[in-house]
Enzyme design. Sequence first.
Site, mmCIF file in Angstrom:
data_model
loop_
_atom_site.group_PDB
_atom_site.id
_atom_site.type_symbol
_atom_site.label_atom_id
_atom_site.label_comp_id
_atom_site.label_asym_id
_atom_site.label_seq_id
_atom_site.Cartn_x
_atom_site.Cartn_y
_atom_site.Cartn_z
ATOM 1 N N THR A 43 53.476 12.746 56.736
ATOM 2 C CA THR A 43 54.693 13.338 56.173
ATOM 3 C C THR A 43 55.025 14.675 56.811
ATOM 4 O O THR A 43 56.164 15.151 56.734
ATOM 5 C CB THR A 43 54.528 13.520 54.642
ATOM 6 O OG1 THR A 43 55.794 13.789 54.059
ATOM 7 C CG2 THR A 43 53.554 14.646 54.310
ATOM 8 N N LYS A 44 54.030 15.294 57.466
ATOM 9 C CA LYS A 44 54.242 16.610 58.068
ATOM 10 C C LYS A 44 55.217 16.575 59.237
ATOM 11 O O LYS A 44 55.737 17.621 59.645
ATOM 12 C CB LYS A 44 52.900 17.185 58.527
ATOM 13 C CG LYS A 44 51.877 17.386 57.410
ATOM 14 C CD LYS A 44 52.289 18.445 56.426
ATOM 15 C CE LYS A 44 51.174 18.746 55.431
ATOM 16 N NZ LYS A 44 51.536 19.804 54.485
ATOM 17 N N ASP A 45 55.491 15.388 59.793
ATOM 18 C CA ASP A 45 56.472 15.297 60.875
ATOM 19 C C ASP A 45 57.826 15.833 60.422
ATOM 20 O O ASP A 45 58.548 16.470 61.197
ATOM 21 C CB ASP A 45 56.654 13.845 61.314
ATOM 22 C CG ASP A 45 55.439 13.280 62.025
ATOM 23 O OD1 ASP A 45 54.463 14.028 62.231
ATOM 24 O OD2 ASP A 45 55.460 12.081 62.373
ATOM 25 N N ALA A 48 57.750 19.684 60.241
ATOM 26 C CA ALA A 48 57.467 20.276 61.543
ATOM 27 C C ALA A 48 58.746 20.401 62.365
ATOM 28 O O ALA A 48 59.046 21.461 62.940
ATOM 29 C CB ALA A 48 56.431 19.436 62.280
#
Length: 452
Positions: A43-45, A48
Amino acid sequence: MDYAKNILETIGNTPLVKINSLTKDLPCLVLAKYETFNPGNSTKDRMAVKMIEDAEADGRLKPGGTIIEGTSGNTGMGLALAAVVKGYKCVFVISDKQSKEKMDILRAVGAKVVVCPTNVEPTDPRSYYSVSKRLSEETPNSWYVNQYDNPSNAAAHYESTGPEIWKQTDGKVTHFVVGVGTGGTISGVGKYLKEKNPNIKIWGVDTYGSVFKKYHETGIFDENEIYPYITEGIGEDILPKNVNFSIIDGFTKVTDKDAAIYTQRLAKEEGFFLGNSAGSAIKGLLQLKEQFTKDDVVVVLFHDHGSRYVGKMFNDEWMRERGFIDDKKTTAEDLFKASTNQILVTVKTEELVMHAIERMKAFKISQIPVEDSTGFVGAIDEADLLRKFLENKEISEMPIKEVMSKPFPIVARNAPIDEISKLFTRDNNAVLVKLDDGKYQIITKSDIISVL
């Protein structure tokens, strides 16, 4: 033709998947927001790319610059993918508790990785918070991301993850459950969902060793709650600005052991090959069972992919070493093999108490079996000796037989640990093990604790 212009355009629009086996005892519908479908497998995409684009827009990140961040791995992966597409360099600072797979993956996409110790204060110059800041100050044309306090983190989930969940559930979502680390996911999604329906409950999953739950409930930042833990990706020893506590309805804490076990169970019982925080999230959700009714639609977000944990939560030897799985029956033989006292020290009934005390000191032991020509007839324990010494200062000159207590119980070498444990009482602190050659070995309470 239908294609993405670059890998970043594939971020988002991840599926909702019904959880069946692990949630069969819950009255509600439970859906997983399956974030591993993002190109960086987490989910950090989302955040970011949002953080980079916002930094580009206001001039904090300039062409040819270096992106610097402290990360548990997944944010670094998202930043690295964006850096490849946009032409930036990356330096990521990561704590040594993170999996080797995470470090290798970051290097594989061209990032430089700096590893820092986990068990230090956030303000310690060796901490990954401090090292990240220092590197950003020392590196020309660099940008320090600071995902913990960067508002673009939560904004990304407000703009994408939240609306997706609302649309995919046709507005029927009643609860959102997610592990909390930087706070961007729970705060961004929670804000969006509560704007759509203020009655939606937002639950955070925390870990033991982290400060979130108590701070939310009491407003107290309790440093006594901070200690090292194994679970990756959730929990903090700081209060990130991205954690909007006013949006969160409550927290539940999950142990390292449960997080690891449920990570494996998700794979084996649901076919969900996910990361460590997913184990925490599903166990946390199950702990909230009393919060749900038959009409509820509960969405739990799973952050990242199991490939980053192959050497840890998906490695049975790693799990076994930490006592997270016990698929082998521990016996008396295992216990005395683990003991540092490999020689059975005894005393005779006619020896003086001073002789027993000398042997306790020499061999650094607390219990000694007493024997005569017929075998074991008694036992000496340092706690008993101390009590009797306080009653009679001349005890050291007395024969052992006058102060000894009952002999230690004797078990076979294949006796299971459960059976042995029952033999320990307030009055008995050791057990003897009879070996095949007729000799004996001793097991103490500390030996049992050492293998638990």
